[in-house]
Structure formats: structure tokens, C-alpha cells
Design a protein around this motif. Structure first.
Motif, PDB file in Angstrom:
ATOM      1  N   GLY A   1      38.320  37.644  47.980  1.00  0.00           N
ATOM      2  CA  GLY A   1      38.867  37.585  46.627  1.00  0.00           C
ATOM      3  C   GLY A   1      38.606  36.256  45.962  1.00  0.00           C
ATOM      4  O   GLY A   1      38.189  36.185  44.794  1.00  0.00           O
ATOM      5  N   PHE A   2      38.841  35.154  46.686  1.00  0.00           N
ATOM      6  CA  PHE A   2      38.578  33.829  46.135  1.00  0.00           C
ATOM      7  C   PHE A   2      37.087  33.634  45.858  1.00  0.00           C
ATOM      8  O   PHE A   2      36.709  32.981  44.883  1.00  0.00           O
ATOM      9  CB  PHE A   2      39.088  32.755  47.094  1.00  0.00           C
ATOM     10  N   ALA A   3      36.233  34.185  46.742  1.00  0.00           N
ATOM     11  CA  ALA A   3      34.798  34.058  46.520  1.00  0.00           C
ATOM     12  C   ALA A   3      34.382  34.755  45.227  1.00  0.00           C
ATOM     13  O   ALA A   3      33.522  34.259  44.493  1.00  0.00           O
ATOM     14  CB  ALA A   3      34.036  34.627  47.708  1.00  0.00           C
ATOM     15  N   LEU A   4      34.985  35.910  44.946  1.00  0.00           N
ATOM     16  CA  LEU A   4      34.685  36.602  43.689  1.00  0.00           C
ATOM     17  C   LEU A   4      35.094  35.763  42.485  1.00  0.00           C
ATOM     18  O   LEU A   4      34.350  35.652  41.506  1.00  0.00           O
ATOM     19  CB  LEU A   4      35.395  37.953  43.662  1.00  0.00           C
ATOM     20  N   VAL A   5      36.276  35.168  42.545  1.00  0.00           N
ATOM     21  CA  VAL A   5      36.700  34.293  41.448  1.00  0.00           C
ATOM     22  C   VAL A   5      35.770  33.085  41.377  1.00  0.00           C
ATOM     23  O   VAL A   5      35.426  32.608  40.289  1.00  0.00           O
ATOM     24  CB  VAL A   5      38.167  33.852  41.626  1.00  0.00           C
TER      25      VAL A   5
ATOM     26  N   SER B   1      51.745  34.695  43.918  1.00  0.00           N
ATOM     27  CA  SER B   1      50.446  35.071  44.465  1.00  0.00           C
ATOM     28  C   SER B   1      49.294  34.480  43.656  1.00  0.00           C
ATOM     29  O   SER B   1      48.159  34.422  44.144  1.00  0.00           O
ATOM     30  CB  SER B   1      50.302  36.600  44.499  1.00  0.00           C
ATOM     31  N   PHE B   2      49.584  34.036  42.430  1.00  0.00           N
ATOM     32  CA  PHE B   2      48.539  33.500  41.556  1.00  0.00           C
ATOM     33  C   PHE B   2      49.003  32.181  40.931  1.00  0.00           C
ATOM     34  O   PHE B   2      49.209  32.094  39.717  1.00  0.00           O
ATOM     35  CB  PHE B   2      48.186  34.520  40.475  1.00  0.00           C
TER      36      PHE B   2
ATOM     37  N   TYR C   1      43.225  34.727  35.005  1.00  0.00           N
ATOM     38  CA  TYR C   1      42.625  36.019  34.683  1.00  0.00           C
ATOM     39  C   TYR C   1      42.699  36.961  35.882  1.00  0.00           C
ATOM     40  O   TYR C   1      42.899  38.177  35.719  1.00  0.00           O
ATOM     41  CB  TYR C   1      41.166  35.834  34.263  1.00  0.00           C
ATOM     42  N   ALA C   2      42.544  36.393  37.078  1.00  0.00           N
ATOM     43  CA  ALA C   2      42.656  37.211  38.292  1.00  0.00           C
ATOM     44  C   ALA C   2      44.054  37.811  38.405  1.00  0.00           C
ATOM     45  O   ALA C   2      44.215  38.994  38.749  1.00  0.00           O
ATOM     46  CB  ALA C   2      42.333  36.364  39.517  1.00  0.00           C
ATOM     47  N   GLY C   3      45.068  37.008  38.110  1.00  0.00           N
ATOM     48  CA  GLY C   3      46.449  37.503  38.182  1.00  0.00           C
ATOM     49  C   GLY C   3      46.710  38.605  37.174  1.00  0.00           C
ATOM     50  O   GLY C   3      47.375  39.609  37.481  1.00  0.00           O
ATOM     51  N   ILE C   4      46.193  38.446  35.954  1.00  0.00           N
ATOM     52  CA  ILE C   4      46.390  39.469  34.930  1.00  0.00           C
ATOM     53  C   ILE C   4      45.691  40.761  35.340  1.00  0.00           C
ATOM     54  O   ILE C   4      46.243  41.866  35.202  1.00  0.00           O
ATOM     55  CB  ILE C   4      45.871  38.962  33.576  1.00  0.00           C
TER      56      ILE C   4
ATOM     57  N   LEU D   1      37.946  41.025  39.079  1.00  0.00           N
ATOM     58  CA  LEU D   1      37.629  41.802  40.279  1.00  0.00           C
ATOM     59  C   LEU D   1      38.182  41.103  41.526  1.00  0.00           C
ATOM     60  O   LEU D   1      38.720  41.764  42.423  1.00  0.00           O
ATOM     61  CB  LEU D   1      36.118  41.988  40.389  1.00  0.00           C
ATOM     62  N   GLY D   2      38.070  39.775  41.549  1.00  0.00           N
ATOM     63  CA  GLY D   2      38.678  39.032  42.655  1.00  0.00           C
ATOM     64  C   GLY D   2      40.184  39.189  42.680  1.00  0.00           C
ATOM     65  O   GLY D   2      40.800  39.302  43.755  1.00  0.00           O
ATOM     66  N   GLY D   3      40.806  39.201  41.492  1.00  0.00           N
ATOM     67  CA  GLY D   3      42.255  39.393  41.428  1.00  0.00           C
ATOM     68  C   GLY D   3      42.676  40.763  41.925  1.00  0.00           C
ATOM     69  O   GLY D   3      43.708  40.901  42.599  1.00  0.00           O
ATOM     70  N   VAL D   4      41.887  41.797  41.605  1.00  0.00           N
ATOM     71  CA  VAL D   4      42.194  43.147  42.096  1.00  0.00           C
ATOM     72  C   VAL D   4      42.141  43.181  43.616  1.00  0.00           C
ATOM     73  O   VAL D   4      43.008  43.762  44.273  1.00  0.00           O
ATOM     74  CB  VAL D   4      41.206  44.165  41.488  1.00  0.00           C
TER      75      VAL D   4
END
Length: 953
Positions: A363-367, A557-558, A388-391, A541-544
Motif C-alpha cells: 500500500g505504501f509503495a503504491l502511494v 490509520s492515515f 488522498y489515500a485515506g479518503i 489505490l494504495g489507500g484502498v
């Protein structure tokens, strides 16, 4: 409530506007003012925002807490010691970090201070884990405390009122009257001029940083005991944002304005805090204040001309000769396949706990991929990617629950992140670096403090659903890890395509030289909006992935600090490499997740990534690329190829491309209408009564100019005559105060440079700087955007046909212009003359109808000017291109142009044939002055119609 209380508490729309709130706002605003003053000092000396400024203050406060609470030292002994420690820390940062980053973009300096901020806060926790809590932090003794109405005024507030103005007055007197203070100001204003006066600018910068560090500590020491519940984790970023608002309002230059504006910020904060519904909006409002202040200022935060120090995007190219070696040709496929196999195999051998950590890494790699795109490729700094990941995670969770479809929920979350990212980025469309970094920092803080706490997002926590694969629910962490890998693979595929395609090339061109990119028809506004949306989608996508992988999803979490972590992991892995975020995530996220590091370990990790920023510009991925090159050299040598010869630079002792005959016949589809136009044809370009003033300076004064199809018009005049400003107006980079520009019958007065270039009105630049980090071939392909613009969707999907067509056209142009040996070399490696030929090649790729050439012979050897003239005449013959040429080489211009105009002091003073203009009395006077003796000494050529000497200023 008694009568006194009634007069003190005035409620308006839920806000308390009584004197009590105003007073407490003034008290805290005084400390914010000190913080803003420190930011101004640092910005003026280093030209970037020190994101560690608040953390330095927090460290000083931690030292005071340690000395007073733990060691029992007297407050007024510990007070100057803590300020001194912070001052030394700030000066050490300038010497040990900032100086080492000289010559690199200011964005890198801001990233380094982000790392410093993390490290300093960890060190503050290490030396004093609870000494900065507002509940326990010591207050200044021997000062009175009292109440006004219901307002408690503590001794810390009294200290603010006493010390803040005193420090401001003392600092002002020091900078204006003391020798050392004046030296600091002189070095900050112009380091080169100060050096001529014997002032050592680096030393003065260290003094400025030390002053700023001490002031930051004073601010933190005074404000901490007045903020109950404040922790060291939030003290640094929170203080920074509040000080930054006042500093930006003051244009990062005026200390008194910064101080006064900060008092207003303090009052505004207290008003917002008085209403429970707006307490979390403080960062949002401050961010809006900062962005509005930036937009209202003519220079601060504007897209600047910083072109040096950027790194090349992507892996270093492999020598062409290596393509014949099978092992080298297939090595990337084996590497990717091997890594993918290992990653999938881990799902079947690791525990659920380890799989959960690896999911977080994915997930972090995607962000991080989003950071690599927006920072590594586009050269902008966003500190809100994790917001944005959290949203996206929150939206996805609710949509899956409502619709029952994980696919639709994921798509909805990604789209929501893309839209929010684009909206947050809109104010930064015309700004660079500072605006986007600050606005996204404010958004990240606001997301944690307010947005995600809303019930429509996460509220008090939600339970996310797990994806289902053909009826099989991925409840186990090891199963869900495979889903995370799939999402990461999609993110890598899209990112790699965007990086190496026309979309990424356009972003890199805008980063390297925005004006040149726009002149080559790159749509700046559209590309930036697409950039913000795509980077937000990747972060979403990383947030999902992170969100659905947790049992209970909460605002914790964010955290806002995670946005800094993803910048860190991207830099550690390598900003210019697609694989960089994966490498960085394994170290920054995976290592602490699998091994309990504790505070000392976290400090070492922060130091490690800071060292990477300072010492390894290409990150750890750069080391991997060097190891790859050595392995390829080994394989090539085994195949009988000499690596030294294969990697040798092309022979630069050969003749310049200008000395070659460029065969342009049949290369273009010629516009016969323009070529056949006679002297009575209607003008193609009409400049009517244009004027431009800069303050009290008249740059262009009511100028008229008409250019017929196929005509070459020369423009001469002394330096400062307004020639380049006239070009800026015609090309669309400067708006005229009066007048109009009509091209091909269309009013272009308000058209963007991109639109004018698309219509065929194209300009060149004096320095021919182009795009320093891009190769000649890539640069010509950027110019190919006019005839074959890159589509975002096609680029994301990796559609190869448009790119192959564009590359083929670029190769043909490069070959015809004699640039073949230079095709793989970066623009920064080329001589000025060769860069000029590359620029002309790019102009040809644009297939212009009118060329605005600004001193095309600048930097070219005198013996190459004839070849340049031949080339320009060939371009007119083959394309029918009209030209307007600014030139100081009058013999060259006389040979080229059909008609000539002369300018002086912004006005046209002569127009006619070359001979008529060169011998016009006003032209002679403007070049040599009106003194008759001077004219007589200049020789008979000025009165006999002979050309002025080449290079006459």
C-alpha cells in the motif's frame, strides 16, 4: 452570566468574538510571529522553506523540559541554554546539510528538511519523552497570572507579551544597525555582490539559521504550556503551518509584516477554536490563507526558471551495442519475473502477521508511486498523498457496503482520490514547489483533524469488507496479501507507462523549462491537472489496499506524518526510478513492521534516509543501477564487446551540425498558399498598438508590426530596447497593457502560448537552454506533441504506436539536421551552437508558419554564422515559413531579411529595407549616441550604407 461576562463574550454565528478570545489570539499570535520571523530569515538566506523549523523549536522546548523537570535546573538558567541549543542545531543543519545541497533544486532542500524534521522530533522524544505536554510543561516563574472575565492569563501569556515585541525590536535593530546584521542582509539579498565586499555569504547564512533556530525555540517554549494536550508529534508541523501563514503574507521578506500578520493568524485561530464545528478547520483555513497570499504576489511561488540540478528520469540507457547480447536483452524480464515469483511465493510461507506487514508495504509503495510521478518526474512536492489515500479508503469501504461490489467500491475510491487531488492542486497550477507543498501539508493536517473524523468518512471507525475471488473471501492476511500484490502490479504497470511515454516526457519538459515546453505546445494547465488526478488515483489505490486490509479502520490509520513517510521512502528508493518506492517501502515501512526498532532505531532510520537525500542523489536505486551496469559490462565483454568503446561518448571534435548541409527536401508537407504569397498578400501576423509597462518602466510603447507570409523581418536595437518583451507579447508569455495580436485572421491577444504554437506561431529563446536532463531525441519528440499529442489514456495503457510514429519522425529530423551522433546525449552536455541546432530542429518539428527567432546566432562561433543563415533560408524555401528575427549580427540579418525594423526605448524608430534602417539617423543615434564626434570616429560605414560591424551592441 454576569454583566462583565456578557461584555466579554460576544457570539456571532456560533463563534465567540469577545475580548477574551481576541486577547488569547494576540498572545499566541505573538509567538507565531516569532516563528514567522525565523522562516523569513531562513528563506532569504537559502531560498526555500525549512520544514524542520517547527521541529527545531520543539527540540528546544524538549531541552527546556528536560533541564527544568527532570534535572531540576532553574527555569531562567535553562531558558537561554535551550534557546542556544536550538540555535546551534539550526546552524549545524545549514553547515552539514544545506551547503551540501548547493546547486540542486530547492525542492531537494525542502525534502531534506522533512527528513530533518522527523529526526529532530524523534531525538526530542528520545531525550525527553513527556516534557513537551501542555499539561506538564513548565511556565515562566515570577511572572503574574490572572483572569480577565473567564479568560485565564498565565505567566506564559505574560512572557509572550513581554518577550515577543522585545525580540522583534532587538532583531530589527541588529539587522539594520549592527555590522554583522547588515552583512546577513547583504548576503541574503545578493551573495555575489556581498562577496565582492568581503562578506562570506555561507557564514552569514549560518548566522541567519542560528537566529531562526533560537527564535523557533523561544516560540515553542512560550506556546507549549498554553496548549493543553499538545504533543511533540503535532507540535512541529502544527507550529510550522501557523508561522508559515504569516511569513507568506509578508512575501517571505518583511519581518514586521510577518510579525503583524501572525498576530492576525492567532486571533483567527482562536475564533475558529471557539466553535466546536470548526475546530478541525484551522489547518484548512491557514492553507487557504497561504495559497491566496501566494497567488496575489507577483514573484513568490511563481513557476520559476530553476533549471539546474534536476536528475534524469528513468534508468540509465544501455549502450546500443549491448542489444545483440541475449543475456542483456532478456535480463529485465528475468529480473521482473523473479521478483514477482518471490513476492507471490511469500504468501504461502510467511505468517499472517508478516503478510499483514507486506500488505502495508504494498500500500505504501503504491502511494510512493504517486510521489515518484509528481515529484520525481514533474518536480513538485506534495505532502498530502496519504490524505488522498485515506479518503479513497473511506469512500471505498462505504461503497462496498452499499453496493456489495468490491470492484465498484475500489474504482469509486480511486476516482474520489483523483478528484480531491485535482481540486487541491488547482491553486498550484500557476505556482511551483512552495504552493503545492504548503497547500497539501495543510490538507493533510486537516484531513486527520477534521475530514476523516466526519461520519461520512471514518467517524469513530468502520469495519472494511474483504475482497472475494470467485466466491472465496480473502479474510486471511496471507490471501489478502495476494490481492495487494495484484493492485501493486497494476500501479507499477500504469506508472511505468506514464513515465516512459509522451505524458511523462511532457511533465519532465515542464519541470526542466516550463516556458520552452509551452512554446513546444505542451499544454501546461491540462498536463498539471492530469498529473494531480493520476497521482491522486495511485495514492487512492494504495489507500484502498491499506484500508481493506485492516480489521477496523480509523483516522489513526492515515496520520498526516505518513505523507512525509511516503516522500521519504520514494527518495530512499530513488526519485527517478519506477522501482524506487518498492525499495524504499521495504526499508522505511517493512523493516520497522517486522523488527521492533524502538525510538533509537527510528532515529537511525531517519538519519539513514536523510543521508541518502544528501549523499545519494539517485537513492539506493542508483546503486542498483550501477551494479546493473557492471553486470551488463561483464556480459558484454564475454560476448566480445568492448564495454569502454561501447560506452564511449560520440566524437565531439567533429564539425558542428551547422557546418553540415541539411537536406530538408521532401521532409515537410509544404503550405503552398504561404509560399506563393506575393508582396501584396494580406499580413499573416499583425501586431497592433501593443504596449507593456513594468511599474514605471515602459518596455514596449505602442508598437505596430505586420509580417506577410514567407517574409523575413529583422528587428534591431540596443540592449533594453524592448525587443524580447515584444516577442514575449507576440508569443503569449506576457500580456500587453494595450493593443492586439492577430495571427492568420484570428485574434490571439488573450491566447496561451500553447494555442499560438499549435496555430503555427512559434518562438525560440535567447539561451536555447531547452530541457537539460532530456536527450536530443527526447527533446525533438516533445516538439512532436503538436502534430501527435499524447493521450493520457493511451499513455497509461502503454499503447506503443503513437510513440513509435513520433520517434520515427524525430529520428528523421535528427538525421537530416546532422545531429545523429548527439541523439542520445542530454541537452546539458551540448555546446551552445549544437543546442541551437537542436532548438531549430524542434522548431521544424512544430511545422511553424511564423518563427520568432530571438538572437539565433548567440553563442555560435562567427565562422558558423554563414551556415546558420543558409539553414534559415532553406527553412523558408522548403516550408514557406515567415520569420521575425532579433539579431545583433547585422551582416547576418542583412543577408536574411527582406525588411528591417529598429527599436529603442520600447518604440519603433525606423522601418524599411536593411540599408534604409541601418543608415537611419535615429538608428545611428540609438547605437552610438547623438554626439557628432562619436559618430565621426565610428568611420564612414555609418554614412555610406555599409553594414555595421558584426556584434555591434
Amino acid at each position: 452570566m454576569n454583566a462583565t461576562d456578557t461584555t466579554l463574550a460576544i457570539g456571532v454565528m456560533g463563534f465567540q468574538l469577545g475580548i477574551d478570545r481576541i486577547l488569547i489570539g494576540i498572545f499566541t499570535g505573538l509567538t507565531y510571529g516569532l516563528l514567522a520571523v525565523g522562516l523569513v530569515l531562513v528563506y532569504r538566506s537559502s531560498r526555500f522553506v525549512n520544514f524542520a523549523h517547527g521541529s527545531i523549536g520543539a527540540f528546544g522546548a524538549s531541552v527546556l523540559g528536560l533541564l527544568v523537570i527532570d534535572w531540576g535546573a532553574p527555569y531562567y538558567l535553562a531558558f537561554p541554554l535551550a534557546i542556544g541549543v536550538a540555535a546551534l542545531l539550526a546552524a549545524g543543519i545549514e553547515v552539514g546539510v544545506v551547503r551540501r545541497l548547493a546547486g540542486r533544486p530547492s525542492l531537494i532542500g525542502m525534502i531534506a528538511t522533512l527528513g530533518l524534521s522527523q529526526f529532530i522530533l524523534i531525538m526530542a522524544l528520545l531525550i525527553n519523552s513527556d516534557g513537551v505536554s501542555g499539561f506538564t510543561f513548565p511556565m515562566p516563574p515570577f511572572l503574574p497570572s490572572f483572569t480577565i472575565g473567564k479568560l485565564p492569563v498565565s505567566s506564559a501569556h505574560v512572557a509572550m507579551v513581554l518577550l515577543a515585541p522585545a525580540v522583534l525590536v532587538g532583531l530589527s535593530m541588529f539587522l539594520r544597525r549592527m555590522r554583522q546584521g547588515m552583512a546577513i542582509r547583504a548576503a541574503a539579498d545578493d551573495a555575489d555582490t556581498a562577496a565582492l565586499e568581503g562578506i562570506r555569504a555561507p557564514r552569514m547564512a549560518s548566522y541567519a539559521w542560528a537566529l531562526a533556530g533560537g527564535i523557533a525555540a523561544l516560540s515553542a517554549i512560550l506556546v507549549t504550556p498554553t496548549t493543553a494536550g499538545q504533543s511533540i508529534d503535532t507540535l512541529g508541523p502544527d507550529l510550522l503551518l501557523k508561522g508559515l501563514a504569516g511569513a507568506v503574507i509578508a512575501r517571505m521578506t518583511s519581518i514586521p509584516i510577518a510579525f503583524g500578520a501572525s498576530i492576525g493568524i492567532g486571533v483567527l485561530e482562536q475564533v475558529l477554536l471557539s466553535n466546536p464545528d470548526t475546530r478541525g478547520l484551522v489547518p484548512v483555513v491557514l492553507g487557504i490563507v497561504i495559497v491566496v497570499a501566494l497567488l496575489r504576489q507577483p514573484t513568490l511561488g511563481r513557476a520559476d526558471t530553476e533549471r539546474g540540478g534536476w536528475r534524469r528520469v528513468g534508468a540509465p540507457p544501455v549502450p546500443a551495442a549491448y542489444a545483440a547480447v541475449r543475456g542483456i536483452r532478456f535480463a529485465p524480464y528475468f529480473l521482473v519475473g523473479g521478483c514477482a515469483t518471490i513476492a507471490v511465493a511469500l504468501a504461502y510461507v510467511v505468517s499472517n502477521e508478516t503478510a499483514s506487514v507486506l500488505t502495508t508495504v504494498a500500500g505504501f509503495a503504491l502511494v510512493g508511486l504517486s510521489v515518484g510521478l509528481i515529484t520525481g518526474v514533474a518536480g513538485q512536492l506534495s505532502l498530502g498523498q496519504f490524505a488522498y489515500a485515506g479518503i479513497a479508503a473511506a469512500v471505498s469501504v462505504h461503497l462496498v457496503e452499499s453496493w456489495g461490489s468490491f470492484v465498484l467500491g475500489t474504482i469509486g475510491g480511486v476516482l474520489a482520490a483523483a478528484v480531491v487531488s485535482a481540486l487541491v492542486g488547482i491553486p498550484a497550477l500557476r505556482l511551483k514547489g512552495l504552493a503545492l507543498a504548503v497547500s497539501t501539508l495543510a490538507f493533510a493536517l486537516a484531513t486527520t483533524a477534521w475530514v476523516l473524523r466526519l461520519d461520512i468518512f471514518l467517524g469513530d471507525g468502520v469495519s472494511p469488507a474483504k475482497p472475494t475471488w470467485w466466491g472465496y473471501s480473502m479474510e486471511l492476511a496471507r490471501d489478502y496479501y495476494l490481492f495487494a500484490l495484484l493492485m501493486l502490479a497494476i500501479g507499477i504497470f500504469v506508472s511505468a507507462n506514464l513515465w516512459r511515454g509522451g505524458f511523462g516526457r511532457s511533465l519532465q519538459a515542464l519541470r526542466d523549462n516550463e516556458d520552452a515546453a509551452r512554446a513546444f505546445t505542451v499544454p501546461r494547465t491540462l498536463r498539471k491537472l492530469q498529473l494531480y488526478a493520476v497521482s491522486g488515483a495511485l495514492a487512492g489505490l494504495g489507500g484502498v489496499v491499506i484500508g481493506h486490509g485492516q480489521t477496523t479502520l480509523t483516522v489513526n490509520s492515515f496520520p498526516a506524518s505518513a505523507s512525509i513517510d511516503v516522500v521519504a521512502l520514494t527518495v530512499v528508493g530513488g526519485l527517478g526510478l519506477v522501482a524506487g518506492p518498492m525499495v524504499g517501502a521495504l526499508i522505511i515501512v517493512g523493516l520497522p513492521g517486522m523488527v521492533a526498532l524502538g525510538i533509537p532505531g527510528q532515529a537511525l532510520l531517519a538519519v539513514g534516509w536523510l543521508l541518502v537525500v544528501v549523499l545519494l542523489p539517485d537513492g539506493l536505486g542508483g546503486i542498483a543501477m550501477r551494479m546493473r551496469d557492471r553486470w551488463y559490462d561483464f556480459l558484454a565483454s564475454r560476448a566480445g564487446i568492448d564495454p569502454v568503446a561501447a560506452r564511449a561518448e560520440p566524437d565531439v571534435t567533429q564539425r558542428s551540425p551547422l557546418q553540415r548541409s541539411a537536406a530538408l527536401d521532401g521532409l515537410f508537407a509544404v503550405d503552398t498558399e504561404d509560399m506563393d504569397a506575393g508582396p501584396d498578400a494580406a499580413p499573416l501576423l499583425v501586431v497592433n498598438d501593443v504596449s507593456r509597462h513594468f511599474g514605471g518602466v515602459v518596455a514596449v510603447d505602442h508598437v505596430d508590426l505586420a509580417v506577410r507570409p514567407g517574409e523575413i523581418v529583422g528587428v534591431i536595437g540596443p540592449n533594453g530596447a524592448g525587443k524580447t518583451t515584444l516577442f514575449e507579447i507576440v508569443a503569449g508569455f506576457t500580456k500587453p497593457d494595450t493593443g492586439s495580436v492577430v495571427f492568420a485572421g484570428h485574434d490571439m491577444t488573450t491566447a496561451t502560448p500553447e494555442r499560438r504554437a499549435n496555430e503555427g506561431l512559434v518562438r525560440s529563446f535567447q539561451d536555447a537552454a531547452l530541457f537539460p536532463t532530456m536527450t536530443v531525441r527526447e527533446t525533438v519528440m516533445v516538439a512532436g506533441e503538436r502534430t501527435a499529442p499524447s493521450s493520457l489514456l493511451a499513455a497509461a495503457l502503454g499503447t506503443g504506436l503513437p510513440e513509435r510514429l513520433k520517434a520515427r519522425r524525430a529520428d528523421e529530423l535528427i538525421d537530416r539536421m546532422g545531429l545523429g551522433p548527439f541523439a542520445g546525449r542530454t541537452i546539458s552536455e551540448l555546446s551552445t551552437g549544437t543546442r541551437r541546432v537542436v532548438e531549430i530542429t524542434c522548431l521544424l518539428a512544430l511545422e511553424p508558419r511564423v518563427l520568432l527567432l530571438d538572437e539565433p546566432s548567440a553563442g555560435i562561433a562567427q565562422n558558423e554564422c554563414d551556415a546558420l543563415g543558409d539553414l534559415l533560408l532553406d527553412i523558408r524555401r522548403e516550408l514557406g515559413t515567415a520569420m521575425v528575427v532579433i539579431e545583433h549580427d547585422l551582416p547576418l540579418l542583412a543577408r536574411l531579411c527582406d525588411r528591417m525594423v529598429a527599436m529603442n526605448l520600447g518604440r519603433l524608430i525606423a522601418e524599411g529595407t536593411p540599408d534604409e534602417v541601418r543608415t537611419h539617423p535615429d538608428v545611428v543615434s540609438s547605437y552610438l549616441g547623438s554626439d557628432h564626434a562619436a559618430i565621426a570616429r565610428s568611420g564612414p560605414q555609418l554614412t555610406s550604407g555599409e553594414p555595421l560591424p558584426a556584434g555591434t551592441p
